[in-house]
Design a protein around this motif. Structure first.
Motif, PDB file in Angstrom:
ATOM      1  N   LEU A 126       2.211   0.679   1.580  1.00  0.00           N
ATOM      2  CA  LEU A 126       1.242   1.553   0.911  1.00  0.00           C
ATOM      3  C   LEU A 126       1.877   2.794   0.287  1.00  0.00           C
ATOM      4  O   LEU A 126       1.516   3.164  -0.832  1.00  0.00           O
ATOM      5  CB  LEU A 126       0.117   1.932   1.880  1.00  0.00           C
ATOM      6  CG  LEU A 126      -0.905   0.812   2.086  1.00  0.00           C
ATOM      7  CD1 LEU A 126      -1.765   1.079   3.317  1.00  0.00           C
ATOM      8  CD2 LEU A 126      -1.793   0.663   0.857  1.00  0.00           C
ATOM      9  N   MET A 130       1.558   3.724  -3.699  1.00  0.00           N
ATOM     10  CA  MET A 130       0.951   4.987  -4.141  1.00  0.00           C
ATOM     11  C   MET A 130       1.983   5.942  -4.736  1.00  0.00           C
ATOM     12  O   MET A 130       1.660   7.083  -5.040  1.00  0.00           O
ATOM     13  CB  MET A 130       0.247   5.665  -2.967  1.00  0.00           C
ATOM     14  CG  MET A 130      -1.015   4.952  -2.493  1.00  0.00           C
ATOM     15  SD  MET A 130      -2.251   4.729  -3.809  1.00  0.00           S
ATOM     16  CE  MET A 130      -2.615   6.431  -4.220  1.00  0.00           C
ATOM     17  N   TYR A 132       4.772   7.226  -3.317  1.00  0.00           N
ATOM     18  CA  TYR A 132       5.352   8.212  -2.392  1.00  0.00           C
ATOM     19  C   TYR A 132       6.598   7.620  -1.738  1.00  0.00           C
ATOM     20  O   TYR A 132       6.612   6.444  -1.368  1.00  0.00           O
ATOM     21  CB  TYR A 132       4.363   8.571  -1.272  1.00  0.00           C
ATOM     22  CG  TYR A 132       3.102   9.254  -1.739  1.00  0.00           C
ATOM     23  CD1 TYR A 132       3.157  10.493  -2.380  1.00  0.00           C
ATOM     24  CD2 TYR A 132       1.854   8.677  -1.519  1.00  0.00           C
ATOM     25  CE1 TYR A 132       1.984  11.134  -2.801  1.00  0.00           C
ATOM     26  CE2 TYR A 132       0.683   9.303  -1.934  1.00  0.00           C
ATOM     27  CZ  TYR A 132       0.764  10.525  -2.572  1.00  0.00           C
ATOM     28  OH  TYR A 132      -0.388  11.136  -2.990  1.00  0.00           O
ATOM     29  N   LEU A 138       2.421  12.080   3.543  1.00  0.00           N
ATOM     30  CA  LEU A 138       1.313  11.118   3.527  1.00  0.00           C
ATOM     31  C   LEU A 138       1.760   9.695   3.877  1.00  0.00           C
ATOM     32  O   LEU A 138       0.931   8.806   4.055  1.00  0.00           O
ATOM     33  CB  LEU A 138       0.632  11.113   2.148  1.00  0.00           C
ATOM     34  CG  LEU A 138      -0.191  12.352   1.820  1.00  0.00           C
ATOM     35  CD1 LEU A 138      -0.670  12.304   0.372  1.00  0.00           C
ATOM     36  CD2 LEU A 138      -1.376  12.493   2.758  1.00  0.00           C
ATOM     37  N   GLU A 140       3.301   8.979   6.548  1.00  0.00           N
ATOM     38  CA  GLU A 140       3.410   8.878   8.004  1.00  0.00           C
ATOM     39  C   GLU A 140       2.486   7.800   8.572  1.00  0.00           C
ATOM     40  O   GLU A 140       1.302   7.758   8.258  1.00  0.00           O
ATOM     41  CB  GLU A 140       3.048  10.237   8.624  1.00  0.00           C
ATOM     42  CG  GLU A 140       3.765  10.462   9.923  1.00  0.00           C
ATOM     43  CD  GLU A 140       3.446  11.829  10.507  1.00  0.00           C
ATOM     44  OE1 GLU A 140       3.456  11.940  11.729  1.00  0.00           O
ATOM     45  OE2 GLU A 140       3.182  12.757   9.716  1.00  0.00           O
ATOM     46  N   GLY A 141       3.050   6.934   9.402  1.00  0.00           N
ATOM     47  CA  GLY A 141       2.276   5.856  10.013  1.00  0.00           C
ATOM     48  C   GLY A 141       2.137   4.619   9.135  1.00  0.00           C
ATOM     49  O   GLY A 141       1.597   3.608   9.560  1.00  0.00           O
ATOM     50  N   GLU A 142       2.576   4.687   7.880  1.00  0.00           N
ATOM     51  CA  GLU A 142       2.326   3.589   6.939  1.00  0.00           C
ATOM     52  C   GLU A 142       3.611   2.915   6.441  1.00  0.00           C
ATOM     53  O   GLU A 142       3.535   1.938   5.701  1.00  0.00           O
ATOM     54  CB  GLU A 142       1.590   4.116   5.688  1.00  0.00           C
ATOM     55  CG  GLU A 142       0.451   5.082   5.971  1.00  0.00           C
ATOM     56  CD  GLU A 142      -0.918   4.471   5.769  1.00  0.00           C
ATOM     57  OE1 GLU A 142      -1.014   3.230   5.876  1.00  0.00           O
ATOM     58  OE2 GLU A 142      -1.854   5.231   5.508  1.00  0.00           O
ATOM     59  N   LYS A 145       4.471  -1.030   6.862  1.00  0.00           N
ATOM     60  CA  LYS A 145       3.383  -1.703   7.599  1.00  0.00           C
ATOM     61  C   LYS A 145       2.761  -2.849   6.805  1.00  0.00           C
ATOM     62  O   LYS A 145       2.572  -3.934   7.307  1.00  0.00           O
ATOM     63  CB  LYS A 145       2.289  -0.687   7.973  1.00  0.00           C
ATOM     64  CG  LYS A 145       2.706   0.308   9.051  1.00  0.00           C
ATOM     65  CD  LYS A 145       2.440  -0.219  10.451  1.00  0.00           C
ATOM     66  CE  LYS A 145       3.196   0.577  11.500  1.00  0.00           C
ATOM     67  NZ  LYS A 145       2.632   1.892  11.745  1.00  0.00           N
ATOM     68  N   CYS A 146       2.363  -2.575   5.572  1.00  0.00           N
ATOM     69  CA  CYS A 146       1.660  -3.609   4.796  1.00  0.00           C
ATOM     70  C   CYS A 146       2.572  -4.260   3.765  1.00  0.00           C
ATOM     71  O   CYS A 146       2.111  -5.005   2.903  1.00  0.00           O
ATOM     72  CB  CYS A 146       0.447  -3.014   4.084  1.00  0.00           C
ATOM     73  SG  CYS A 146      -0.777  -2.389   5.216  1.00  0.00           S
ATOM     74  N   LYS A 215      -8.033  -0.173  -5.566  1.00  0.00           N
ATOM     75  CA  LYS A 215      -8.086   1.279  -5.386  1.00  0.00           C
ATOM     76  C   LYS A 215      -6.735   1.938  -5.105  1.00  0.00           C
ATOM     77  O   LYS A 215      -6.677   3.043  -4.589  1.00  0.00           O
ATOM     78  CB  LYS A 215      -9.091   1.665  -4.284  1.00  0.00           C
ATOM     79  CG  LYS A 215     -10.476   1.005  -4.411  1.00  0.00           C
ATOM     80  CD  LYS A 215     -11.278   1.607  -5.544  1.00  0.00           C
ATOM     81  CE  LYS A 215     -12.570   0.870  -5.816  1.00  0.00           C
ATOM     82  NZ  LYS A 215     -13.677   1.245  -4.946  1.00  0.00           N
ATOM     83  N   GLU A 216      -5.638   1.277  -5.465  1.00  0.00           N
ATOM     84  CA  GLU A 216      -4.332   1.947  -5.343  1.00  0.00           C
ATOM     85  C   GLU A 216      -3.943   2.500  -6.715  1.00  0.00           C
ATOM     86  O   GLU A 216      -2.996   2.049  -7.343  1.00  0.00           O
ATOM     87  CB  GLU A 216      -3.258   0.975  -4.825  1.00  0.00           C
ATOM     88  CG  GLU A 216      -3.586   0.300  -3.507  1.00  0.00           C
ATOM     89  CD  GLU A 216      -3.666   1.241  -2.324  1.00  0.00           C
ATOM     90  OE1 GLU A 216      -3.130   2.369  -2.412  1.00  0.00           O
ATOM     91  OE2 GLU A 216      -4.291   0.868  -1.320  1.00  0.00           O
ATOM     92  N   TYR A 217      -4.697   3.483  -7.165  1.00  0.00           N
ATOM     93  CA  TYR A 217      -4.403   4.111  -8.451  1.00  0.00           C
ATOM     94  C   TYR A 217      -3.792   5.480  -8.197  1.00  0.00           C
ATOM     95  O   TYR A 217      -3.976   6.071  -7.120  1.00  0.00           O
ATOM     96  CB  TYR A 217      -5.680   4.255  -9.290  1.00  0.00           C
ATOM     97  CG  TYR A 217      -6.870   4.704  -8.478  1.00  0.00           C
ATOM     98  CD1 TYR A 217      -6.942   6.016  -7.980  1.00  0.00           C
ATOM     99  CD2 TYR A 217      -7.903   3.831  -8.163  1.00  0.00           C
ATOM    100  CE1 TYR A 217      -8.007   6.419  -7.201  1.00  0.00           C
ATOM    101  CE2 TYR A 217      -8.959   4.239  -7.379  1.00  0.00           C
ATOM    102  CZ  TYR A 217      -9.011   5.535  -6.896  1.00  0.00           C
ATOM    103  OH  TYR A 217     -10.053   5.923  -6.109  1.00  0.00           O
TER     104      TYR A 217
END
Lengths: 566, 134
Positions: A126, A130, A132, A138, A140-142, A145-146, A215-217
């Motif tokens: 993610l 996005m 980053y 932002l 953090e934790g991601e 993962k996906c 919604k990943e804009y």
């Protein structure tokens, strides 16, 4: 009273039964219904399209074969884009894959090729989607993962290490920052000594469906569309075998749309891209042959097959008649299919193998060019190696044992499938009219039109599930007490730590003056109207990170917030 | 005197954009007579806590599908406590593996709704447990 749709672009209407049909109803059907009534008042597809009790030759009376169907490989391509379909070459088996660090995913990609997979498909995490870097607050934790974390050319080089990029085709699911990730792939290929004229693959790069569904804009629609246009025109000139966009219905369906909405919004998105590129000054036949599509395959087999057949026909007609394309390659709706993630259940996960098999069969009967089959554990997590192998084997059994690849468009001529194809096409044009009336897809999105249509369909479906009007085996019926019987893939936080360390080292050791200069050039190019791909490639070569490039564009372009949900 | 309807913040933290579930739940709660505020996408724990306070909600429903729940959810709970909202009912929905549930509940989550949960279950749980004395 039997109801059916009239052919072609006419409006739905009831058809008067023929003499024979009336006799059958009186003498055979009615006595039978008295003895054993039907299970339900009415039957519909999964998307709610009414289905008749029976379809007969009378439903296809007057069907003009050449106009509505055409042989495989011939306009309007309803029966398939190739003359021989899978007798010539099977579809590409392309499992979407990406998790953890670039090292982790590189190992999985090599494994899949060894198992007989024929193309690569990369999922990004993610933060990457996005724009980053892995060390952003932002993220953090991601991280990882996906999908796989890719923050710079260094990560991309690790990701594709040992893969022959002139020979393997790679699909990358990346949208808002597609230009940057593609640039990283192209530079990695360049460093391998690969020739861009021979490099082939796909970037998803479909920003419209991000606003609509996924919604990943990052940026507002106009500059986002400019990035898409820049990649399409750059690709047409410099990387001629690359698909610079994969116009996607997959996520629209996953967000809860009907099959018709998936088809209509996707193809109307395609029309929007074509309009924008033509406005930027490129002739339609220069870029249209490289446009590609990506559809979902859900549980209702015939509805899905009808959707794929209608997709080819509607797209061919749009390209030829709406845009005047004369190169037959511009008319082709070439598409990838993925089985429906949203149809998978966390309960009784082995049932998902069966769902995926039915969905994969629909995609093959519908004439897909490539296919991803979901793994049985994906309602819970990214798939384990064992689960993804079984998913790939599902495709191999279909291809080599089931016999369904032996003839082109095996369901062509079915009274039911032809009638459903025509109805799907008609409903698609109705949405086109509504979107055209709103001023096109960007305008429709800004007014929240497709978003609202999808949400209403998703809510109606969920209510039907709650009321048990729709049965989901193992979830609202045939429920058993179970302990989760499967192992899951776990991505721990050490991935984030490793990525942070690598980024710190990169920022320390790269030529920072070079990176800074390249980023400044990107800022001034973004404020002009020149094609951004060359400056993005320069940033990548200087090891500027994804986050740094996106930050520059965030400053110049601004960011997007969707219309409020009411 | 009529009692104020239950007020719920449906919150979508993290970078994930999958909002199908959050919006369906928001609409189901609204149809059940509750006042619902939907946070919109990609809210930080701080933004969610501020919204919970400003909107004076009785419950917060957190939707999270990306696997970042163990990082994000405890932080939201800590912020709510820090601003004196320990009475606010917090529920979580999304792809939450069984083995993470105990830890989330220990941190103060009242209930976790996994894939396959019905709208009715969620509505009933919030109706029965919001506004209970902490």
């Amino acid at each position: 009273m039997r109801k059916s749709f009239k052919l072609g672009t006419e409006t739905p209407a009831s058809r008067t039964p023929s003499e024979d049909e009336r006799r059958w109803e009186d003498e055979t059907l009615i006595p039978s219904l008295k003895k054993s009534p039907e299970r339900k008042e009415s039957f519909t597809t999964l998307s709610g399209v009414p289905i008749n009790r029976l379809y007969t030759s009378a439903d296809l009376a007057g069907l003009d074969y050449e106009r509505e169907l055409g042989d495989p490989g011939r306009y309007p391509y309803t029966r398939g884009i190739h003359e021989t379909m899978y007798r010539g070459r099977l579809w590409t088996m392309r499992q979407f894959s990406g998790f953890g660090t670039p090292e982790d995913t590189n190992r999985r990609l090599h494994y899949l090729l060894e198992q007989g997979q024929t193309g690569l498909s990369i999922a990004f995490d993610l933060p990457t989607l996005m724009g980053y870097d892995s060390d952003h607050l932002l993220a953090e934790g991601e991280v990882g993962k996906c999908g796989v974390a890719v923050s710079s050319l260094a990560d991309m080089e690790t990701l594709v290490a040992g893969l022959p990029l002139e020979h393997v085709t790679t699909s990358m699911t990346i949208n808002s920052p597609a230009a940057m990730i593609w640039a990283m792939y192209l530079v990695a290929a360049e460093k391998q000594g690969a020739n861009w004229k021979k490099v082939s693959g796909t970037i998803q790069n479909d920003i419209l469906k991000e606003y609509i569904a996924q919604k990943e804009y990052i940026f507002p629609p106009a500059p986002s569309m400019r990035l898409v246009v820049d990649t399409i025109t750059f690709g047409a000139r410099e990387v001629p075998h690359w698909n610079p966009i994969s116009i996607s219905g997959y996520h629209i369906r996953e967000a809860g749309s009907t099959a018709v909405q998936e088809l209509a919004f996707t193809l109307r998105d395609g029309i929007e891209y074509v309009e924008w590129v033509i406005r930027a000054g490129m002739a339609v036949d220069e870029f249209a042959p490289r446009l590609s599509f990506f559809f979902n395959s859900h549980n209702d087999l015939f509805e899905e097959v009808a959707k794929y057949r209608a997709a080819r026909k509607v797209w061919a007609r749009a390209m030829k008649e709406r845009f005047g394309a004369t190169n037959p390659r511009s008319w082709l709706c070439r598409f990838h299919t993925q089985t429906a993630g949203c149809s998978l259940t966390a309960q009784q996960p082995y049932n998902n193998v069966i769902r995926t098999t039915i969905q994969a069969l629909a995609a093959v009967l519908g004439g897909t060019q490539s296919l991803h089959t979901n793994s049985l554990d994906e309602a819970w997590a990214l798939p384990t190696e064992q689960a993804v192998t079984l998913a790939l084997r599902t495709q191999q059994v279909l291809a080599h044992e089931s016999g369904v690849a032996n003839t082109a468009d095996p369901l062509g001529g079915s009274y039911f499938v032809e009638r459903l194809t025509l109805a799907t096409e008609r409903a698609c044009y109705e949405y086109f009219d509504r979107i055209d009336a709103l001023g096109g897809m960007v305008a429709a999105i800004e007014r929240g039109f497709p978003q609202k249509e999808i949400h209403d369909a998703a809510y109606a479906y969920q209510k039907a599930v709650d009321r048990k009007e729709e049965i989901i085996v193992g979830v609202n019926d045939f429920v058993t007490e179970e302990k989760r019987p499967i192992e899951l893939l776990v991505i721990d936080e050490s991935v984030a730590a490793r990525q942070r360390e690598k980024l710190a080292k990169l920022r320390r050791e790269r030529d920072n003056a070079w990176a800074k200069g390249a980023l400044e050039a990107l800022a001034s190019a973004a404020a002009s109207d020149q094609n951004l791909m060359p400056v993005i490639l320069d940033c990548v070569r200087a090891y500027a990170t994804l986050g740094e490039m996106c930050d520059v564009l965030r400053r110049v372009f601004g960011t997007y917030e969707e219309p409020a949900f009411r | 005197m009529t009692e104020r309807p239950i007020r719920v913040l449906v919150a979508k933290p993290g970078l994930d954009g999958h909002d199908r579930g959050a919006k369906i739940v928001a609409r189901a709660l609204r149809d059940a007579g509750m006042e619902v505020i939907y946070s919109g996408l990609r809210q930080t724990p701080e933004q969610i806590a501020v919204a919970a306070l400003q909107e004076d909600v009785d419950a917060v429903g957190i939707s999270i599908l990306s696997g970042a729940h163990n990082t994000i959810v405890p932080r939201i709970l800590g912020l709510l406590r820090g601003q004196g909202q320990e009475h606010v009912l917090v529920v979580v929905g999304g792809i939450i593996p069984d083995e993470d549930i105990a830890e989330l509940k220990k941190a103060g989550v009242a209930e976790v709704f996994q894939p396959g949960a019905s709208m009715q279950q969620i509505v009933e749980f919030i109706r029965d447990h919001a506004k209970e004395p902490a």
